[in-house]
Design an enzyme around this catalytic site. Structure first.
Site, short mmCIF file in Angstrom:
data_model
loop_
_atom_site.label_atom_id
_atom_site.label_comp_id
_atom_site.label_asym_id
_atom_site.label_seq_id
_atom_site.Cartn_x
_atom_site.Cartn_y
_atom_site.Cartn_z
N GLY A 187 -1.16 -1.41 -7.09
CA GLY A 187 -2.29 -0.85 -6.34
C GLY A 187 -3.28 -0.16 -7.26
N LYS B 47 -3.73 -14.49 -0.55
CA LYS B 47 -2.93 -14.89 -1.70
C LYS B 47 -1.47 -14.59 -1.37
CE LYS B 47 -1.16 -12.68 -4.96
NZ LYS B 47 0.18 -13.30 -4.96
N CYS C 281 8.85 -0.44 3.32
CA CYS C 281 8.14 0.70 2.74
C CYS C 281 8.38 2.01 3.49
CB CYS C 281 6.65 0.40 2.69
SG CYS C 281 5.97 0.00 4.31
N GLY D 266 1.57 -3.32 -1.45
CA GLY D 266 2.52 -3.60 -2.52
C GLY D 266 2.87 -2.32 -3.26
N SER D 267 3.26 -2.47 -4.50
CA SER D 267 3.73 -1.31 -5.26
C SER D 267 2.56 -0.43 -5.69
CB SER D 267 4.50 -1.77 -6.49
OG SER D 267 3.64 -2.51 -7.32
N THR D 268 2.86 0.83 -5.94
CA THR D 268 1.82 1.78 -6.35
C THR D 268 1.23 1.36 -7.69
OG1 THR D 268 2.77 3.55 -5.03
CG2 THR D 268 1.39 4.22 -6.88
N SER D 269 2.05 0.84 -8.61
CA SER D 269 1.50 0.48 -9.92
C SER D 269 0.51 -0.67 -9.79
CB SER D 269 2.61 0.16 -10.91
OG SER D 269 3.39 -0.89 -10.41
N GLU E 152 -2.08 -0.12 0.64
CA GLU E 152 -0.86 0.33 1.33
C GLU E 152 0.26 0.24 0.31
OE1 GLU E 152 -0.35 1.34 4.38
OE2 GLU E 152 -2.23 0.82 5.37
N GLU F 96 10.86 5.41 -5.76
CA GLU F 96 11.14 4.47 -4.68
C GLU F 96 12.16 3.45 -5.18
OE1 GLU F 96 8.22 1.42 -3.65
OE2 GLU F 96 8.48 1.96 -1.54
#
Ligand code: NAD
Length: 498
Positions: A245, A188, A296, A240-243, A262, A395
């Site tokens: 994820g 995607k 990152c 991508g972003s932690t949120s 990641e 970040e």
């Protein structure tokens, strides 16, 4: 000054511009929904591309499911799959120039930076081709009653989702390993960077990959969530972003789908008291804000001994203040624009918070005065930063670096570890073994001494909220495998290893 020199119509073919790649064919999207790409150096729209709807997602997943359940790919030997990977690598290598240009056009990565990192993708395909041809996909162990054969089965249909900042290198890690393992794949691509994955699909087609093994669609977050939730998807590999994820991990948990994450970082560079200033600056400065800090592993917190704070802050700020900010198409540009208006607003907000919370700005500090269009921010350094400040904790994903002073090594390690993240890190020292001893104490997935290195055969990934699992190396291949043990009552001749 030329700020726009990418001609989508002549540089990209019709398939890449207007179709998705599903079941070995270039197909028209199911809807007329589109997204407009904005050139970061001008802020002007430059092309419209199609976005997938739920039906497009479903068709891509169905193709991957069928290819996995009934196609040849998961049943081939590792050596057979390696031959396809090698052909894909050759096809990619012949498209290096356009892949760099795509990166610059879509998100404003300086062309020199893009040229340097695009070959990461071929390196990953070459590495996983080599590994697939030598890896023990099957192994026999003696048991009390006979023997067990341990078979490393491909995990199944995989969804690969990566962010806009470094689509191609990240896809190299994920796709190289997924294909080597025998998985089938739906990529995607994000709406900001649709072209990289579609050019990869061209390479797969050229390499003769069986239909349905690789499927590529461009979709937004909502359709991404639809993809992740589908029961036909056995594994999600997400960067991508932690949120995001966390949302994906929750969706996968509902059906125990495998997941590799990641995520974000807030990596620390520890400058030890014996580090020589000039080689340290030469190695450290470029990795503190690569691609305007939108990478990152950027080393965004620099920890310096208090007795050398003034010396280091002055010298580092001078280096950052002298970086050449400019048009990303100019090969001499070191810092280009940010990728989007959203990024611009986000980064300016963090600069404001650094100022308001009492950090001392030593260079930069706002939109770049030389550019009246585009998303340019001055490379910015804050000194006298304390661990409680927002700029030290969150970040930023922009060209903003915080310098914190420490009293002794224990204090430095405590500051480095005082974060929810744990992705990357560096230690600089005149004594490599002293650097190593310090590196081991940092709770982070990757640490380099006296520089920053990444290598295809070495695992990359995060501790803590920087993620779960690893990419790269045999660890990255294992992430796409399931161990199956078959017990047999009597010893029989050991099967030839794949
Ligand atoms: P993001 O999380 O917003 O989006 C990443 C991808 O996920 C995009 O393709 C997006 O369309 C998709 N997505 C969003 N919501 C989804 C959902 N609910 N389900 C499925 N897909 C969804 O990240 P971003 O802002 O585009 O990228 C920047 C972030 O990526 C930073 O935090 C950065 O640190 C991180 N990053 C990490 C690494 C790493 O290797 N650890 C590498 C590069 C970037």
């Amino acid at each position: 000054m030329s700020t726009y020199s990418f001609d989508t119509q002549s540089e990209l073919n019709e398939n890449v511009l207007s179709r998705f790649y599903v079941n070995g064919r270039w197909v028209l999207p199911g809807t007329s929904e589109t997204v407009t790409l904005i050139a970061p150096s001008t802020g002007q729209p430059f092309v419209r591309v199609p976005l997938a709807d739920a039906g497009d997602v479903d068709r891509a997943v169905d193709a991957a499911r069928k290819a996995f359940d009934t196609g040849p790919w998961p049943r081939m030997s590792g050596g057979e799959r390696a031959a396809y990977l090698r052909r894909m690598s050759v096809a990619l290598a012949s498209r290096m120039t356009i892949l760099s240009r795509i990166w610059t056009a879509q998100v404003g990565a300086p062309i020199g930076f893009a040229d340097m990192f695009v070959p990461t993708a071929t390196a990953m395909f070459d590495y996983y081709a080599e590994l697939a041809s030598t890896f023990a996909f099957e192994e026999t162990r003696p048991t009390r009653a006979g023997e067990a054969r341990i078979i490393r089965q491909p995990v199944g249909v995989t969804a690969l989702i990566a962010p806009w900042n470094a689509q191609l290198p990240i896809l190299g890690y994920k796709l190289g390993a997924a294909l080597a393992a025998g998985c089938t794949v739906v990529i995607k691509a994000p709406p900001e960077t649709p072209f990289d994955a579609l050019v990869v699909a061209e390479c797969a087609h050229e390499a003769g990959l069986p239909p349905g093994v690789l499927n590529v669609i461009t979709a937004d977050a909502e359709r991404g969530a639809h993809l992740v939730a589908k029961r036909e998807v056995d594994k999600v590999s997400f960067t991508g972003s932690t949120s995001t994820g966390k949302a994906i991990a929750k969706a996968c948990a509902d059906r125990m789908a495998r997941v590799t994450l990641e995520l974000g970082g807030k990596s620390a560079a520890i400058v030890l008291d014996d580090a020589e200033l000039s080689p340290t600056l030469a190695a450290l400065a470029p990795v503190t804000m690569p691609f305007s800090g939108q990478i990152c592993f950027a080393q965004t917190r620099i920890l310096v001994p208090r007795i050398r704070e003034r010396e280091f802050v002055d010298a580092y700020s001078a280096v950052i203040g002298s970086l050449k900010v400019g048009d990303p198409w100019d090969v001499t540009t070191q810092v280009g624009p940010l990728a989007s208006r959203r990024q611009l607003d986000r980064v300016l907000g963090y600069i404001e918070s650094g100022r308001n919370e009492g950090a001392r700005m030593t260079t930069g500090g706002g939109r770049h005065p030389h550019f009246d269009a585009g998303f340019y921010v001055e490379p910015t350094v804050f000194a006298c930063v304390t661990p409680d400040m927002t700029i030290a904790r969150e970040e930023i994903f922009g060209p903003v670096v915080s310098i914190l002073a420490y009293d002794d090594i224990d204090h430095a390690v405590a500051l480095a570890n005082n974060t929810d993240f744990g992705l990357s890190g560096t230690v600089f020292s005149g004594d490599v073994e002293r650097g190593y001893a310090t590196a081991r104490r940092i709770r982070t997935g990757n640490v380099s001494v006296n520089g920053l290195e990444m290598s295809p055969n070495v695992p990359f990934g995060g501790f803590k909220q920087s993620g779960i699992g690893r990419e790269g190396g045999p660890e990255g291949l294992n992430a796409f495998l399931e161990d199956q043990a078959v017990y047999l009552p009597v010893s029989s001749p050991r099967p030839a290893q794949e």
